[in-house]
Structure formats: C-alpha cells, structure tokens
Design a protein around this motif. Structure first.
Motif, short mmCIF file in Angstrom:
data_model
loop_
_atom_site.label_atom_id
_atom_site.label_comp_id
_atom_site.label_asym_id
_atom_site.label_seq_id
_atom_site.Cartn_x
_atom_site.Cartn_y
_atom_site.Cartn_z
N GLY A 91 -83.58 41.86 -72.56
CA GLY A 91 -83.69 42.90 -71.48
C GLY A 91 -83.41 42.11 -69.95
N GLU B 296 -80.61 46.50 -70.67
CA GLU B 296 -81.20 46.08 -71.94
C GLU B 296 -80.67 45.55 -73.04
OE1 GLU B 296 -84.56 46.11 -72.30
OE2 GLU B 296 -84.87 47.26 -70.36
N GLN B 297 -79.26 45.73 -72.76
CA GLN B 297 -78.44 45.01 -73.81
C GLN B 297 -77.84 43.55 -73.79
OE1 GLN B 297 -77.81 46.80 -71.35
NE2 GLN B 297 -75.58 46.48 -70.37
#
Length: 638
Positions: free
Chosen positions: A507, A310-311
């Motif tokens: 994402g 997600e980072q």
C-alpha cells in the motif's frame, strides 16, 4: 579544688561556646599582639616562646586571628629584571621561539598547502565554488593554475551541475563572491608517526616526489594503496593484491580484493543524488528525473516521494539521464569537456567516464501499514543483489544473471537475515545499503546489521565486468607484452552500467531524504609524457614508455613492490599524476635511495596527513575581501 579555664594550642574547637572562658597558646611575639583592640582578652608570655591568650572563647578567637595577621611574615616582591624590556632580551626570546618552532617543524608536524585537485574531494587545491540554479547544490571546481583567463572562463561556463551529471553542460553557475578563486586546503602532517609504526593502506601520506624531489613540486600528497612485498592490480576501479613469489608462473586467481574500513569508506563516497535538493523530480533539461516510477500513483511533494496506490510498485534509477560512472564535476576546470570526452592539457589525458559498480543508497521509508515491504535491487557485473525489509527482518542475497533464464527463483544464494523492529504503520525506517569492494553492507537506523561479502579474484572480476570469459592463458600472454587472439580484455568496454531499483508492496508509503553516491574509482590508463622524463637503464625505460600501461593497471605492468616500497594514488584518479605514472626516479633518488620506477621508498615518506587546519576563506560581510576562515571545513583527514 577549683578547675581553671580549658587550655588549647593553636586553635579553639568549634564546639566550645563563645562565652566559655578558655586559655589559648600561640607561637609568636607578645610585642606584636594588639592589646588595645582586645581589652577583654588577657595576653601574657608563656614558656618556650609561646603567647597565652585568656578570656571568653569568642573574643579569644578574634584576638588570635588578629595576632596571626600581625605576626605573618611580609611577602617581598623581587625587583624586576632591569633588562627584561630591552632589545637583547627580546631578541634572545625570539631566537628560542624560532628554534623550538623549527624543531617542531622538522620532527613533529609541518604544514602544507594543497596546490592541485588530485585528492579531490578529500582535499581541494585551488578551486572555485559553483552552484546549480536548478538544484541549489554547491560544489567545487578545480582551477588549472596558470591557464589563460578566457580559456578558464569558457571551460567554467560549460560546467555541469554535480547532481545533474555530465550530459547537461551549462547547468552550473558561479556568481558573486563564489566566483572568486580559492586557495587549496592547508593541512598539518604528523611526521613522527611512522617512526613508531608501519604505514597502513588507505592512509593519506605526504612524501617526497621521487621523480623530482627538488623541483617545483618536491612533495606530493596521495593515498597509500600498495604495501611492501605484494603485487597489485587495478581492475574495474578496485584494488586487488597478491603476495610476491619467486615463481615465474603467476597465479592470477591469487589476486584478491582489498576492502576499505568503514570509517575510510564513509569519507570517500561521492554524492550522485541528494533528495533534499530535489524540488521537482530533479528534472534535467530534457524533462527526466533522477528516478522513474512505473505508474502514475507516485508524486514528488517537495523533497518527498509519495505513493498513493495499493498495488506493488517500483522506482528505477534513470540511466537515460545519468549513468553510474566515475565522472567528477571537480575536473571540469582542468580542461575536461563536460560530457567527459577527453582533452589533452599539459601532458594529462582525461578519458571519458567509466561505469562504476560501487554504489551507496540511503533513505527514510515510511509505510502506511504494517504489511508494507521494501526491496532494494542492484544489477551490476552480471549479478543481481537484493536487500529486503519485511515484517521484523532485513535480509540480503545475490545470484548470477545466467540463472535468470532458468527462472526467477533459481540460482540465489541463501538469505542472510537480521532481526529488527517490526514494520509499523507511519513509522520511518532508515535504510542504508553499501555495495563497495565486493561486499554488501546494510545498516538499519544507523546500526550495522548485515554483510554479504563475495570473493571474486581479479580475473573473475575482469570477466564479469566485460561480460566475457577471461582465462589465465590470456593474462599470461598480456604479461609477456603480446595481445591474445581474442583481444585485450582490459581494453574491452564495460558491458553494462549499474541498474538500481526500489520495489514496494503493502500500500501507500513515502520515501524521504534519499541519497545516492558512488565510490572512489581508480582508473586504468596509459602512461604520459612525464613517465620517462629522467635518465635510467634501458630495461627501466622500457617499463616507463609513454605509450605503455600505467603501473598496476595492466598485466603487462603489474605493480610489484619490494621491501619498504609503497604505491601512492590520488583519490581524483582521472586528474592525478600518481604512482601509476611516476615512472623513472631522479638520478639523485636512484643513486641514494631506490632506482625502482613508480614506487615511493619509505625513506621518502614525510608523514601522515592529519587534518585540514586552515581551509579556504570566505568573504567578509558576504561581499567583501575573502579573509574569513571557513571554520566549517576544519576536519580530520580520512
């Protein structure tokens, strides 16, 4: 009074019923009417040579059709020419066909065979196909005509896979039918075109070799790079031109970039990475892949890069495995060592690869949510270029690296923006970015949407590529044949090879069908021992010294073109004896056409190379004799 039958001439209208009694007048002879076949029809001779048929309309129609067939003039077949199948008749036909063919060859079109790889990969000379077992990619390697077989075999055994690069020799193989040498492409040349219009820059041209128009290689084929009445200077692989002036002082900032049209540029990209061949990170023998992720959430599933986190994340081109240079796998067979360190063979010097700034990138990016974004970053020539796909826009900007010391948001040009379809979850975005000839060009789903040109002069480009200030005084000193106290900036190494990065937010996402390529690169080299092979005046010989710089490659030998003079160069710049090194013209050309060294006069042009009409052959049945034309290689020449 009683009405008689309806009368008609030549034909009975279609609305007349078959049982209605009619009278029909026809032109013809009554003696030819078949009375016995039509008893229900009364035939009589009318006035003015007509025949009158009377009876039911249906019967009269059939009788009229039969009468016309009987009265038709027979077709007579002329007697055959009694001499048609004799030898003199056939010989005359052969002479006529030969005259027509020779006239077409002299004035319309002429075929040539490409002997060498000076125009590779646009046109290939005698070559061999090789394959990378690790990538599956197939590519051509040029063969040195006349080289001993053991030497050629040793050179080819050390060939590097085109998609792995020069740091990994021995990663390409040639087996089975692909190991057989192939002849060069056969091309057709349009010989009448330049009688109706002037030659244009970037066209591929066939011309008479001004240095040896009657020798073993009387015709050359190269790309037209320099036009009449201009000065040309090759800097960092690109062409810069300025108008010719009579002033002694030269304005070095007048040299401006010459950009290729899109249709030419598209044909000149040289593949560096193709993800469809990447089944395992394009792992090189030392374990490095083409792209290096900055975290462990990336994986390569077949030919698809997948991110699960997600980072924010990043992929960076692996310069440790392969830098962006002008290395050409085609030249391995000419005696160039796989890592590019030069070797001298038949008067040519193949120097080590040089970093190139012109890069193309294309990929399908598929985000998992509408919040996803992608940023393409290129760091080259002390500048940073960014292209961002976010929300419903694509935008581009650039800045000088000196501003990075001030802050991440300092020194940027304003965003240039184009509106496109909004980012959507699980919907692929086809992004294409070209950085070539000092211009960023962006396509979205194959449609051009943005351009960001920047117009550095040749002096500025030389300074940025060498990471130093280049002054006009230094260039004037070089033009006078002297070396500045600060050294020759042309001989200084390129400060840094290009850095390519991809950044993603929002994402998970996937990246498919990634393709990376580099542009045509014109080398800056010194002359060779063929440059002064013809006798000439002392001042001309001085410009053609084998130790001097090639034509248009250095301020001491700028390409200065007069009326009807052109500069021709090969696409495979590292293995091309072209306008940079042609040197002194032959005595015949000097006395009859033009004594100017290096240039090609308009009178020496044969025509424009039009198409490859007969490429190299394929083996019959996969392993038999190579007699099958490779129809997939038929193409127009761009």
């Amino acid at each position: 009074m009683t009405n008689g039958p309806a009368s008609y001439r030549d034909r009975i209208p279609g609305h007349v019923a078959d049982d209605a009694v009619v009278r029909l007048r026809l032109t013809g002879s009554l003696s030819k009417f078949p009375v016995q076949d039509h008893p229900e029809v009364l035939a009589s001779k009318g006035d003015a040579g007509f025949v009158v048929l009377e009876g039911p309309a249906g019967s009269v129609r059939r009788a009229a059709a039969a009468f016309r067939r009987q009265d038709a003039t027979p077709v007579t077949t002329p007697l055959a020419d009694p001499d048609r199948n004799t030898f003199p008749y056939s010989f005359q036909s052969m002479i006529v066909a030969f005259v027509i063919a020779m006239a077409a060859r002299s004035f319309v079109a002429e075929g040539f065979v490409i002997p060498t790889g000076s125009m590779a990969p646009t046109l290939r000379g005698q070559h061999m196909l090789m394959r990378g077992p690790q990538t599956g990619g197939e590519f051509a390697v040029g063969l040195q005509v006349g080289a001993p077989a053991p030497i050629s075999a040793a050179i080819l055994n050390s060939a590097a896979d085109r998609l792995l690069g020069p740091r990994f020799p021995g990663t390409a193989k040639s087996e089975g039918w692909s190991a057989k040498p192939r002849q060069g492409d056969r091309i057709l040349t349009h010989k009448t075109l330049y009688h109706f219009r002037d030659p244009r820059r970037w066209e591929v041209v066939v011309f008479r070799n001004p240095a040896n128009p009657f020798g073993r290689a009387p015709t050359y084929i190269k790309r037209l790079c320099g036009l009449p009445n201009e000065r040309l200077w090759i800097v960092d692989g690109d062409l810069f031109t300025a108008p010719t002036t009579s002033n002694e002082s030269l304005d070095w900032d007048a040299f401006q970039i010459q950009r290729k049209p899109d249709w030419v540029q598209r044909a000149l990209w040289v593949p560096v990475y193709e993800q469809r061949h990447d089944q395992g990170g394009m792992s090189t023998p030392d374990g490095f892949g083409a792209f290096v992720p900055n975290d462990d959430e990336w994986s390569l599933d077949g030919p698809v890069w997948s991110f699960r986190g997600e980072q924010p994340t990043q992929l960076e081109w692996n310069r440790r495995a392969r830098e962006f240079t002008n290395w050409n796998a085609y030249n391995v067979g000419y005696g160039n060592t796989p890592d590019g360190r030069g070797r001298i063979l038949k008067g040519y010097t193949y120097p080590s690869p040089e970093p190139t700034a012109d890069i193309a990138f294309e990929a399908n990016w598929t985000p998992s949510s509408e919040a996803g974004s992608m940023r393409w970053i290129l760091e080259v020539n002390q500048h940073r270029f960014e292209v961002e796909r976010i929300a419903d826009v694509v935008r581009v900007r650039m800045r000088d690296d000196v501003w990075s010391e001030v802050g991440p948001d300092a020194g940027w040009s304003e965003w240039k923006t184009a509106t496109v379809d909004p980012v959507a979850a699980d919907v692929a975005n086809r992004m294409t970015v070209w950085h070539a000839d000092q211009r960023l060009s962006i396509w979205h789903h194959g449609e051009p949407i943005l351009e960001l040109p920047y117009d550095w002069s040749a002096r500025e480009r030389l300074g940025y590529s060498r990471k130093r200030l280049v002054t006009s005084d230094e260039l004037n000193t070089l033009r006078n044949g002297e070396t500045p106290s600060t050294g020759d900036p042309v001989e200084a190494p390129v400060a840094k090879s290009a850095v390519l990065k991809l950044e993603f937010t929002g994402g998970p996402c996937t990246l498919e069908d990634v393709q990376v390529a580099r542009d045509l690169y014109h080398r800056v080299q010194r002359n060779n021992d063929r440059t002064d092979s013809n006798p000439a005046r002392a001042d001309i010989l001085d410009r053609c010294r084998p130790t001097g710089w090639g034509f248009g490659t250095h301020p001491s030998n700028l390409a200065e073109l007069g009326p009807d003079q052109f500069l021709m160069m090969g696409d495979n710049s590292g293995a091309s004896h072209d306008g940079r090194f042609l040197g002194t013209p032959s005595p015949f050309v000097a006395s009859m056409v033009d004594e100017t060294p290096y240039v090609v006069h308009r009178d020496l042009l044969v025509g424009r190379a039009w198409c490859v009409y007969f490429p190299w052959l394929l083996p019959l049945g996969g392993s038999g004799p190579t007699v099958v034309p490779n129809m997939g290689e038929l193409r127009l020449i761009r």
